[in-house]
Design a protein around this motif. Sequence first.
Motif, PDB file in Angstrom:
ATOM      1  N   ALA A   9     -17.634   1.231  -7.451  1.00  0.00           N
ATOM      2  CA  ALA A   9     -16.800   0.745  -6.358  1.00  0.00           C
ATOM      3  C   ALA A   9     -17.388   1.040  -4.985  1.00  0.00           C
ATOM      4  O   ALA A   9     -16.776   0.701  -3.962  1.00  0.00           O
ATOM      5  CB  ALA A   9     -15.409   1.375  -6.454  1.00  0.00           C
ATOM      6  N   GLN A  10     -18.543   1.634  -4.941  1.00  0.00           N
ATOM      7  CA  GLN A  10     -19.139   1.974  -3.660  1.00  0.00           C
ATOM      8  C   GLN A  10     -19.653   0.727  -2.940  1.00  0.00           C
ATOM      9  O   GLN A  10     -19.973  -0.290  -3.559  1.00  0.00           O
ATOM     10  CB  GLN A  10     -20.294   2.966  -3.863  1.00  0.00           C
ATOM     11  CG  GLN A  10     -19.875   4.289  -4.467  1.00  0.00           C
ATOM     12  CD  GLN A  10     -18.859   5.017  -3.612  1.00  0.00           C
ATOM     13  OE1 GLN A  10     -18.965   5.044  -2.379  1.00  0.00           O
ATOM     14  NE2 GLN A  10     -17.873   5.634  -4.265  1.00  0.00           N
ATOM     15  N   LEU A  11     -19.720   0.831  -1.645  1.00  0.00           N
ATOM     16  CA  LEU A  11     -20.144  -0.298  -0.823  1.00  0.00           C
ATOM     17  C   LEU A  11     -21.581  -0.709  -1.131  1.00  0.00           C
ATOM     18  O   LEU A  11     -21.974  -1.860  -0.916  1.00  0.00           O
ATOM     19  CB  LEU A  11     -19.998   0.072   0.653  1.00  0.00           C
ATOM     20  CG  LEU A  11     -20.196  -1.051   1.670  1.00  0.00           C
ATOM     21  CD1 LEU A  11     -19.163  -2.152   1.458  1.00  0.00           C
ATOM     22  CD2 LEU A  11     -20.094  -0.504   3.092  1.00  0.00           C
ATOM     23  N   SER A  12     -22.365   0.237  -1.622  1.00  0.00           N
ATOM     24  CA  SER A  12     -23.765  -0.051  -1.932  1.00  0.00           C
ATOM     25  C   SER A  12     -23.923  -0.955  -3.154  1.00  0.00           C
ATOM     26  O   SER A  12     -24.990  -1.530  -3.364  1.00  0.00           O
ATOM     27  CB  SER A  12     -24.526   1.264  -2.163  1.00  0.00           C
ATOM     28  OG  SER A  12     -23.924   1.998  -3.219  1.00  0.00           O
ATOM     29  N   GLN A  13     -22.861  -1.068  -3.978  1.00  0.00           N
ATOM     30  CA  GLN A  13     -22.933  -1.901  -5.172  1.00  0.00           C
ATOM     31  C   GLN A  13     -22.783  -3.379  -4.804  1.00  0.00           C
ATOM     32  O   GLN A  13     -22.408  -3.739  -3.679  1.00  0.00           O
ATOM     33  CB  GLN A  13     -21.830  -1.488  -6.157  1.00  0.00           C
ATOM     34  CG  GLN A  13     -21.978  -0.083  -6.686  1.00  0.00           C
ATOM     35  CD  GLN A  13     -23.201   0.083  -7.565  1.00  0.00           C
ATOM     36  OE1 GLN A  13     -23.558  -0.801  -8.339  1.00  0.00           O
ATOM     37  NE2 GLN A  13     -23.882   1.235  -7.430  1.00  0.00           N
ATOM     38  N   THR A  14     -23.064  -4.212  -5.772  1.00  0.00           N
ATOM     39  CA  THR A  14     -22.986  -5.660  -5.542  1.00  0.00           C
ATOM     40  C   THR A  14     -21.527  -6.098  -5.359  1.00  0.00           C
ATOM     41  O   THR A  14     -20.582  -5.382  -5.726  1.00  0.00           O
ATOM     42  CB  THR A  14     -23.574  -6.435  -6.735  1.00  0.00           C
ATOM     43  OG1 THR A  14     -22.792  -6.149  -7.897  1.00  0.00           O
ATOM     44  CG2 THR A  14     -25.020  -6.028  -6.964  1.00  0.00           C
ATOM     45  N   LEU A  15     -21.366  -7.289  -4.776  1.00  0.00           N
ATOM     46  CA  LEU A  15     -20.025  -7.838  -4.574  1.00  0.00           C
ATOM     47  C   LEU A  15     -19.298  -8.004  -5.911  1.00  0.00           C
ATOM     48  O   LEU A  15     -18.110  -7.659  -6.032  1.00  0.00           O
ATOM     49  CB  LEU A  15     -20.132  -9.190  -3.855  1.00  0.00           C
ATOM     50  CG  LEU A  15     -18.831  -9.978  -3.692  1.00  0.00           C
ATOM     51  CD1 LEU A  15     -17.833  -9.212  -2.834  1.00  0.00           C
ATOM     52  CD2 LEU A  15     -19.115 -11.357  -3.081  1.00  0.00           C
ATOM     53  N   GLN A  16     -20.024  -8.500  -6.925  1.00  0.00           N
ATOM     54  CA  GLN A  16     -19.412  -8.700  -8.240  1.00  0.00           C
ATOM     55  C   GLN A  16     -18.956  -7.373  -8.826  1.00  0.00           C
ATOM     56  O   GLN A  16     -17.880  -7.280  -9.427  1.00  0.00           O
ATOM     57  CB  GLN A  16     -20.419  -9.378  -9.175  1.00  0.00           C
ATOM     58  CG  GLN A  16     -19.872  -9.754 -10.540  1.00  0.00           C
ATOM     59  CD  GLN A  16     -18.822 -10.844 -10.455  1.00  0.00           C
ATOM     60  OE1 GLN A  16     -18.819 -11.645  -9.516  1.00  0.00           O
ATOM     61  NE2 GLN A  16     -17.916 -10.861 -11.409  1.00  0.00           N
ATOM     62  N   SER A  59     -10.748   2.875   0.114  1.00  0.00           N
ATOM     63  CA  SER A  59     -12.103   2.447   0.467  1.00  0.00           C
ATOM     64  C   SER A  59     -12.273   0.943   0.302  1.00  0.00           C
ATOM     65  O   SER A  59     -12.850   0.269   1.167  1.00  0.00           O
ATOM     66  CB  SER A  59     -13.114   3.197  -0.395  1.00  0.00           C
ATOM     67  OG  SER A  59     -14.423   2.698  -0.197  1.00  0.00           O
ATOM     68  N   LEU A  60     -11.760   0.422  -0.785  1.00  0.00           N
ATOM     69  CA  LEU A  60     -11.896  -1.012  -1.042  1.00  0.00           C
ATOM     70  C   LEU A  60     -11.045  -1.840  -0.085  1.00  0.00           C
ATOM     71  O   LEU A  60     -11.383  -2.994   0.216  1.00  0.00           O
ATOM     72  CB  LEU A  60     -11.517  -1.322  -2.495  1.00  0.00           C
ATOM     73  CG  LEU A  60     -12.502  -0.777  -3.540  1.00  0.00           C
ATOM     74  CD1 LEU A  60     -11.912  -0.908  -4.943  1.00  0.00           C
ATOM     75  CD2 LEU A  60     -13.838  -1.517  -3.458  1.00  0.00           C
TER      76      LEU A  60
END
Length: 765
Positions: free
Chosen positions: A100-107, A138-139
């Motif tokens: 769920a971190q911002l560094s991960q992809t949108l998908q 965060s999300l």
Amino acid sequence: MRQNPAETLRRVVPKIREVLHVAGVEMQLTAAVSFLTVLQEESVSIHTYSHSFLHIILQNLEHRDAGVSNAWLETLLAVIEALPKETVRHEILNPLVSKAQLSQTLQSRLVSCKIMGKLANKFEAHIIKREILPLVKSLCQDVEYEVRTCICRQLEHIAQGIGTELTKTVVLPELVELARDEDSSVRLAAFETLVNLLDMFDADDRSQTVLPLVKSFCEKSFKADESILVSLSFHLGKLCNGLYGIFTPEQHLRFLEFYKKLSTLGLQQENGHNNNQLQLQTLEQEKKYVSVRKNCAYNFPAMIVFVDPKNFHLELYSIFFCLCHDPEVPVRYTMAISFYEVAKLLNPGVYAIHKELVTLLQDESLEVLDALVGHLPEILELMTNGGENNGSESKLLSIPDLIPALTTAEQRAAASLKWRTHEKLLQKYACLPHILSSDQIYYRFLHRMLTIILTNNVLPVQKAAARTLCIYLRYNRKQEQRHEVIQKLIEQLGQGKSYWNRLRFLDTCEFIMELFSKSFFCKYFFLPLLELTHDPVANVRMKLCYLLPKVKSTLKIPTDKHLLQQLELCIRKLLCQEKDKDVLTIVKKTVLELDRMEMSVDAEQLEKEKQQNEGRSTNINDKMFEKKRRDSKTSSVLAKSITLSVPGSSSGTSVGKEDKKSKLVRSQSFNTQALHPKYSSIDKCPNKSSATGYSSSISGMGKSCMLSFSEKTENQTLRSSDRKRREPGTGGSNLMLWYSGSSSWDSLMPGMNKMHLAMLKPFIS
């Protein structure tokens, strides 16, 4: 997996895991569905499933194709419900923190949002607060509007998992912020989530937080944010009733006016201050406005509750009229669906909307008619019996245009190709005897049903018309009209030239047996139905055979004994004369079924017959006693005459010879009484001795003995036959009972030898 789960897990699943890395979209979708099916069928234990399949599911969640990713996500969400908490925590929740971190992809972040909504119902509130809520916050601040929209729609599930207190302190502030988001889709998601969570907010939260947000949405919807207009119109009824307790009179009126404005949005006759904006409508805008008016029609019952049914005519009738006459079919269709709810809310003032009922019945769209017909019996009952219109004479007067509207609706349905709507309409028209008078139904609807049965080509429609006709006949109390309809059914259907009509006659008879008394069916339809056993078409005879058990169940013994005989005669003829092998097979099965059936007994009629039989038996016994008394006197006189006629001075030898002769003559004289007249020459004895007087007297005595014996046997026969009638199931025949009495001959006629008995018995049998 169904046939050999162990080998499949050992040999097949590893190959699938290898292939899925390079598999195409179709194979990915098939694998996701197969894994879900294995879980639903419980082919293996949940522990084995998580060990063999869970990692494959998690690996494919972030597939580049959105359809594939969603398919694997649906499988995972179903697995989460079945997995134990510890497995979910270690295999799904812990990795979710990084995903769920911002560094991960949108998908990856979108998938994490949807998983969080599912996990909120899996764990306790304190675990959700500690491990999930930080990720949620965060999300909600994610840079991508798709992520903010997705997590906003999951806040409803999260709120249900954490309870009222945490919802107020954590979820509501996030919703307020998202409701002011720069993106319209985020604002729309926040608005809908607020509406769905209204029950979880107290009065303070509603008045201080929710109401200002809703007012802001309503004001912006016409000016700067038309994207929310459709959703706002859909949820307006729920909003108005959810916030009803905190509205001031001014706010109440403002929301009501807002609803009225939405209800006429896009119509040319609207003359509001936004008319200039509506003149340049595009096709897309027109579709949007139709959706808004449709949503207003959907919310109309809720708005009646909002304004109070007593104020309907003053506040909402004009809007109701406009929605029922809307130029777009979806709007009128929605009004037709909700018409029954409106009628229930307005009762006893339901008469106020009778004109709109007639309008919708005559609507040019069959979809509207189909929607209205679903609750037509209940609507008509409310219309005619609600309020002040309670008398039977005022039924038609209450809705003067009802009958023409009903007949027009049926004719339009009949002329269309939508036979299901026609069938449904005819089924619902069965309620009309409770609404209209007998004469109105007879002259306007009953004959129409008969015409449909005779001319329509759709079997379900014909059956619906036949059943409705039978109901009309059931409630018709005029004998002349009843007999006329019955005669037409028999002549035009039962004796019709078309075998199709004769089949419909059998359907009608089945409805008659269902709706009418057994005696009514037996009186009018039993024999005409049995006549179809001689029908030249095998299908008619076959259908009749299927009906015979029901036909027999209408009979009562002994009242319908003659009809039972007719039924048995028809079955015998079918067994003996039927040439069609299919019909004969059904006849044989039907005979077995009929044999197992128990007959209904008319106890009252049976008691009457029993009393009559007992009275007849008493009379016979009295007559027999009187005859016995007379015969005993006659026998004593004969005995004296015999004693006087025997000579006193004769030797022992002559006496012995005379005694033998007298025995022979006595037996011959008895045989003379029993034999047929053409054998009466046996009376002429060749030996004319001095014992002639004696033999004649003995012959007379034999005659009297024979008469006495015959009367006794006849009486026994009558008693036994009477007992047979009273005791169903007793076998044998009266003749055999009479013949079995011959064992008493030796005591009555000691002079008869075996030869005479042998001569006599064939004539008796």
